[in-house]
Design an enzyme around this catalytic site. Structure first.
Site, PDB file in Angstrom:
ATOM      1  N   GLU A   9     -15.379  36.260  19.297  1.00 16.62           N
ATOM      2  CA  GLU A   9     -15.658  36.988  17.993  1.00 16.62           C
ATOM      3  C   GLU A   9     -17.045  37.114  17.913  1.00 16.62           C
ATOM      4  OE1 GLU A   9     -13.395  37.645  16.277  1.00 16.62           O
ATOM      5  OE2 GLU A   9     -11.675  37.010  17.419  1.00 16.62           O
TER       6      GLU A   9
ATOM      7  N   ASN B 194     -15.533  39.323  10.997  1.00 15.85           N
ATOM      8  CA  ASN B 194     -16.394  40.049   9.967  1.00 15.85           C
ATOM      9  C   ASN B 194     -17.831  39.752  10.159  1.00 15.85           C
ATOM     10  OD1 ASN B 194     -13.841  39.984   8.320  1.00 15.85           O
ATOM     11  ND2 ASN B 194     -13.903  37.681   8.465  1.00 15.85           N
TER      12      ASN B 194
ATOM     13  N   MET C 243     -11.013  36.540  13.027  1.00 11.29           N
ATOM     14  CA  MET C 243     -11.563  37.748  12.785  1.00 11.29           C
ATOM     15  C   MET C 243     -13.119  37.978  12.651  1.00 11.29           C
ATOM     16  SD  MET C 243     -10.713  40.991  11.884  1.00 11.29           S
ATOM     17  CE  MET C 243     -12.241  42.290  11.467  1.00 11.29           C
TER      18      MET C 243
HETATM   19 ZN    ZN Z   1     -11.374  40.917  18.958  1.00 14.72          ZN
END
Ligand code: ZN
Length: 651
Positions: A326, A294, A292
C-alpha cells in the site's frame, strides 16, 4: 488496493476481453484517455461539506466545483449515485434542468446559457445514503475492546464509489484538488487524506475541515471518523500515524516501526520524497476487507495492520507485506495514476512487485520471493489456459473496472516487472522508475510512459519487449536442446505457448529475457527471440538453469542429457533454481510433456534441504498425486489442472 475477497477467475473475464475498447499505445493525454465523461469540461477543485445522519443512514452535502470549460457547452455531465441535487447554479445563476440517472450513474445538468471557455463555478446542495457495505461513505459497526457496540464512519472509493459520497468526475484522469469538511460526533477522532486545518464545536457535534489535497483522482478520497486513537512518529518532514479503535492503538507499534522503515526506503528508492505532510494508516475494525491506498490515509482490515500478543509470524509477515504494497501505491497509483482502468495493472503489479522487493530485502530470513512463487505459479496456471487474458485488459466503461482485479493483474504483472528488473539490472530499472515518476508526478500515465522511461534509462527498446508480455495472453515454453563439444555445452532454443490443454495460440512468440546459470555461478541475461538461437551454456557436466532464481515468467523443458545432470546436482543448486525446476517439471508432467518420474527424481533429490517453498511445492504435488491417483507417464488424462501452485498461505 488489496481486495482479498474479489479475486475473479479468468474464465469470467472472457466477456470483458471481447467487449474491447482501444488500449493505450501512446503516452498519456487527457483527450485520448478512455472514459464515458466528456472531456470538454474538467474539474479543477472541489470544496465539499458533508453532514451525516447516523440514525437515518443518510447525509446532506454542499459542494462547490471550480470547472475549466475547454470547449463551449450547454451541458455538464458527471457521476452520481443515489444522490439528489438541489439549488444547482453555475456562476451563481440557476441551471435549466438537472437529471440524475442512477442506472447510468450520471447526472446531466442543462445550462440556461452556453458556458464559454474558461473557469466557472458549479454549486449545489445534495442528499445521499450512508452505505452499510464498504463502498462510498459507509457505517461500520464494531465491538470496542471492552465489548461495547459502536460504529465508525469510513470510506472506500476504488474503483467507482466516490460518486456515492459526492457528485464528481469519477474517472482516474480527472485529477483535481479536494477540500473536505465533515460534521461528526465531537468525541470522534477524524482522519482524511490531509491534516486537519480547522475544527469548530456545535454542542455534541464537531465540524472538521481538512487541508486541501494535491491534485488527485476521486477514487483516492478518504475519510474515517470514530472513537480511535493513534501512535505516531516522524520520518523527515512526514508524520506517520497508525490509527486503531481506542484501546487497541498499542497493537499498532509493529506497523509504526514497519512504516518508518518502508517510508525511508521508498523516499530513497523513488528519488522523489513522499509529497504529503503526513501518512496515516487506519485499522478499520469490524470486517472491512483488504486494504486501500488512499493518498495520505491508507485503510486496512485491522488484522492486516495490528499485531497483538496472539499474532503469529505469518500475521507479522502479512502486515509487513501489505504495508509495503500500500505504501508503494503512494507513488505508483497516487502520485502517478493509470490513465484508465485498462491499465490498472500499472498500479497493482507495480505495488506488488515493489512491496515484495521491500519485504524480501528487509526480512531476508522470510525468503519472501521464494514464498511468493506460490502466487506466481497460481497466475501461471491460470495463464496456461486457452481462456486466459493479457495483463493489459480492455475495460469498456468504468463500471467494469472491478472485474480486472485478478491473479493475472497482480501476480503475472508483478512477476514480469521482476523479470524485466532482472534483465535490465536493478540500478537501471530504478533509474527508469525515477524518470517515470518525475515525468508524470501529480498526473496520469500509460504503460508507454513507463516503457519510454525504462528505454531512456537502459538505452534499449523496452517497449517492444514489454509488449510481448503485457499485450499477449499466456507465456512461452522454452525448449532446450544441448550439444557437447570438448566438454563445452551449447544449447539450441525453441519456443511455443505453454498450455495445459489444447493448442490454441501456440504460434504466439515472445522476446524472452532468460537468466541463464551454468553451474552455480552468476546468471547471465540472454534475450531469446528466434527459434534455433544458439547460446553457450557452460560445461556439459554442470547443472543448467534458464530461469535462475525463478525470476522468469516462462517454463523451460530441458533435453534428457541436461535433465540428468540437473537431477544429479540438484541438491547444490540455489533455492530459486530448485524451485523453478520443480515448478516446470510438475507443470510439464501435468501437461503430459514429460514423464512424471522426471519430476519425482528432482523431488527425491531435495534431501535435507530446508527451503520452505520447495517442500511446499513437493507436498502439494504429492497431495495431488494421492488425490487423483496419477500414475505413470503424463498426468494429464486423470488430473485436470490442479496442482501445487495455489497452496501455501495464499497471499
Ligand atoms: Zn494495490
Amino acid at each position: 488496493m488489496l481486495q482479498l475477497t474479489r479475486i475473479r477467475r479468468p474464465g469470467v473475464l472472457l466477456v470483458l476481453a471481447t467487449a474491447a475498447a482501444a488500449g493505450n499505445a501512446a503516452p498519456f493525454s487527457l483527450d485520448a484517455a478512455p472514459g464515458r465523461l466528456p472531456k470538454d469540461v474538467v474539474p479543477l477543485d472541489y470544496t465539499i461539506a458533508v453532514v451525516p445522519d447516523l440514525e437515518a443512514k443518510t447525509f446532506t452535502g454542499k459542494e462547490r466545483v471550480t470547472l475549466q470549460v475547454r470547449a463551449p457547452t450547454a451541458r455538464l455531465v458527471f457521476n452520481s449515485l443515489n444522490e439528489r441535487l438541489r439549488d444547482v447554479h453555475l456562476d451563481g445563476k440557476p441551471v435549466s434542468q438537472v437529471v440524475s440517472d442512477d442506472h447510468e450513474q450520471l447526472t446531466t445538468v442543462t445550462l440556461a446559457h452556453v458556458a464559454a471557455v474558461g473557469r466557472h463555478t458549479l454549486t449545489f446542495v445534495y442528499s445521499g445514503t450512508l452505505e452499510t457495505q464498504p463502498h462510498g461513505l459507509f457505517v461500520q459497526p464494531f465491538n470496542k475492546p471492552d465489548g461495547a457496540h459502536a460504529v465508525l464512519l469510513s470510506t472506500k472509493m476504488e474503483s467507482t464509489d466516490a460518486r456515492r459520497m459526492l457528485p464528481c468526475w469519477d474517472e482516474p484522469a480527472f485529477r483535481a484538488t479536494f477540500e473536505l469538511t465533515m460534521t461528526v460526533p465531537a468525541a470522534w477522532a477524524t482522519v482524511s487524506n490531509m491534516p486537519v486545518a480547522g475544527r469548530s464545536l456545535q454542542g455534541a457535534l464537531a465540524t472538521v475541515t481538512f487541508r486541501r489535497s494535491p491534485r488527485m483522482p476521486s477514487y483516492l478520497i478518504e475519510f474515517t471518523g470514530g472513537d480511535m486513537a493513534a501512535l505516531s512518529a516522524r520520518v523527515g518532514s512526514t508524520t506517520l500515524g497508525i490509527w486503531a479503535a481506542r484501546g487497541r492503538e498499542q497493537d499498532g507499534s509493529t506497523a509504526l516501526a514497519n512504516a518508518q522503515q518502508i517510508l525511508a526506503d521508498y523516499n530513497d528508492y523513488f528519488g522523489f520524497p513522499y509529497p504529503l505532510p503526513k501518512l496515516d494508516s487506519i485499522a478499520v475494525p469490524g470486517g472491512f476487507s483488504g486494504a486501500m491506498e488512499n493518498w495520505g490515509a491508507i485503510t486496512y482490515n485491522d488484522q492486516l495492520l495490528l499485531v497483538g500478543a496472539a499474532s503469529t509470524i505469518a500475521d507479522r509477515q502479512d502486515v509487513y507485506a501489505v504495508q509495503a504494497h500500500e505504501m508503494a501505491h503512494q507513488w505508483n497509483g497516487d502520485l502517478v495514476t493509470m490513465a484508465w482502468w485498462d491499465e490498472l495493472w500499472l498500479n497493482e503489479s507495480f505495488a506488488s512487485w515493489r512491496g515484495t522487493k521491500e519485504t524480501a530485502a528487509r526480512n531476508p530470513s522470510w525468503q519472501w520471493w521464494e514464498l511468493q512463487d506460490a502466487n506466481k505459479e497460481s497466475a501461471m496456471r491460470d495463464d496456461a489456459r486457452v481462456s486466459s487474458h493479457p495483463v493489459h485488459q480492455p475495460v469498456a466503461n468504468e463500471l467494469q473496472a472491478a472485474n480486472v482485479f485478478d491473479a493475472i493483474t497482480y501476480n503475472k504483472g508483478q512477476a514480469i516487472l521482476r523479470m524485466f528488473e532482472g534483465y535490465l539490472g536493478p540500478d537501471v530499472f530504478r533509474d527508469g522508475i525515477r524518470r517515470y515518476l518525475r515525468a508524470r508526478a501529480y498526473s496520469n500515465a500509460t504503460a508507454t510512459d513507463l516503457w519510454n522511461a525504462l528505454s531512456a534509462a537502459s538505452g534499449g527498446d523496452v517497449d517492444a519487449l514489454a509488449h510481448d508480455w503485457t499485450e499477449q495472453t499466456g507465456y512461452p515454453l522454452v525448449t532446450v536442446t544441448s550439444s557437447c563439444e570438448g566438454g563445452a555445452r551449447s544449447i539450441a532454443l525453441a519456443q511455443t505457448r505453454f498450455l495445459l490443454h489444447g493448442t490454441q495460440g501456440t504460434a504466439t512468440r515472445w522476446r524472452v529475457p532468460l537468466r541463464v546459470r551454468a553451474g552455480t555461478g552468476e546468471p547471465q541475461s540472454v534475450l531469446f527471440s528466434d527459434d534455433g538461437q544458439r547460446v553457450p551454456a557452460g560445461r556439459c557436466d554442470e547443472p543448467l538453469s534458464l530461469n535462475a532464481d525463478a525470476v522468469g515468467f516462462y517454463r523451460v523443458a530441458y533435453d534428457a542429457a541436461t535433465q540428468t545432470v540437473n537431477a544429479r546436482e540438484f541438491a547444490r543448486l540455489p533455492d530459486g533454481d530448485k524451485i523453478a525446476l520443480l515448478d516446470d517439471n510438475w507443470a510439464l508432467a501435468l501437461a503430459g510433456r514429460v514423464q512424471l518420474v522426471s519430476y519425482l527424481r528432482l523431488a527425491t533429490s531435495l534431501g535435507g534441504d530446508a527451503d520452505t517453498r520447495a517442500w511446499e511445492q513437493v507436498a502439494a504435488a504429492l497431495g495431488t498425486l494421492r488425490t487423483c491417483g496419477v500414475r505413470g507417464r503424463g498426468a494429464r488424462d486423470r488430473q485436470a489442472d490442479g496442482g501445487p501452485a495455489g497452496v501455501g498461505r495464499g497471499r
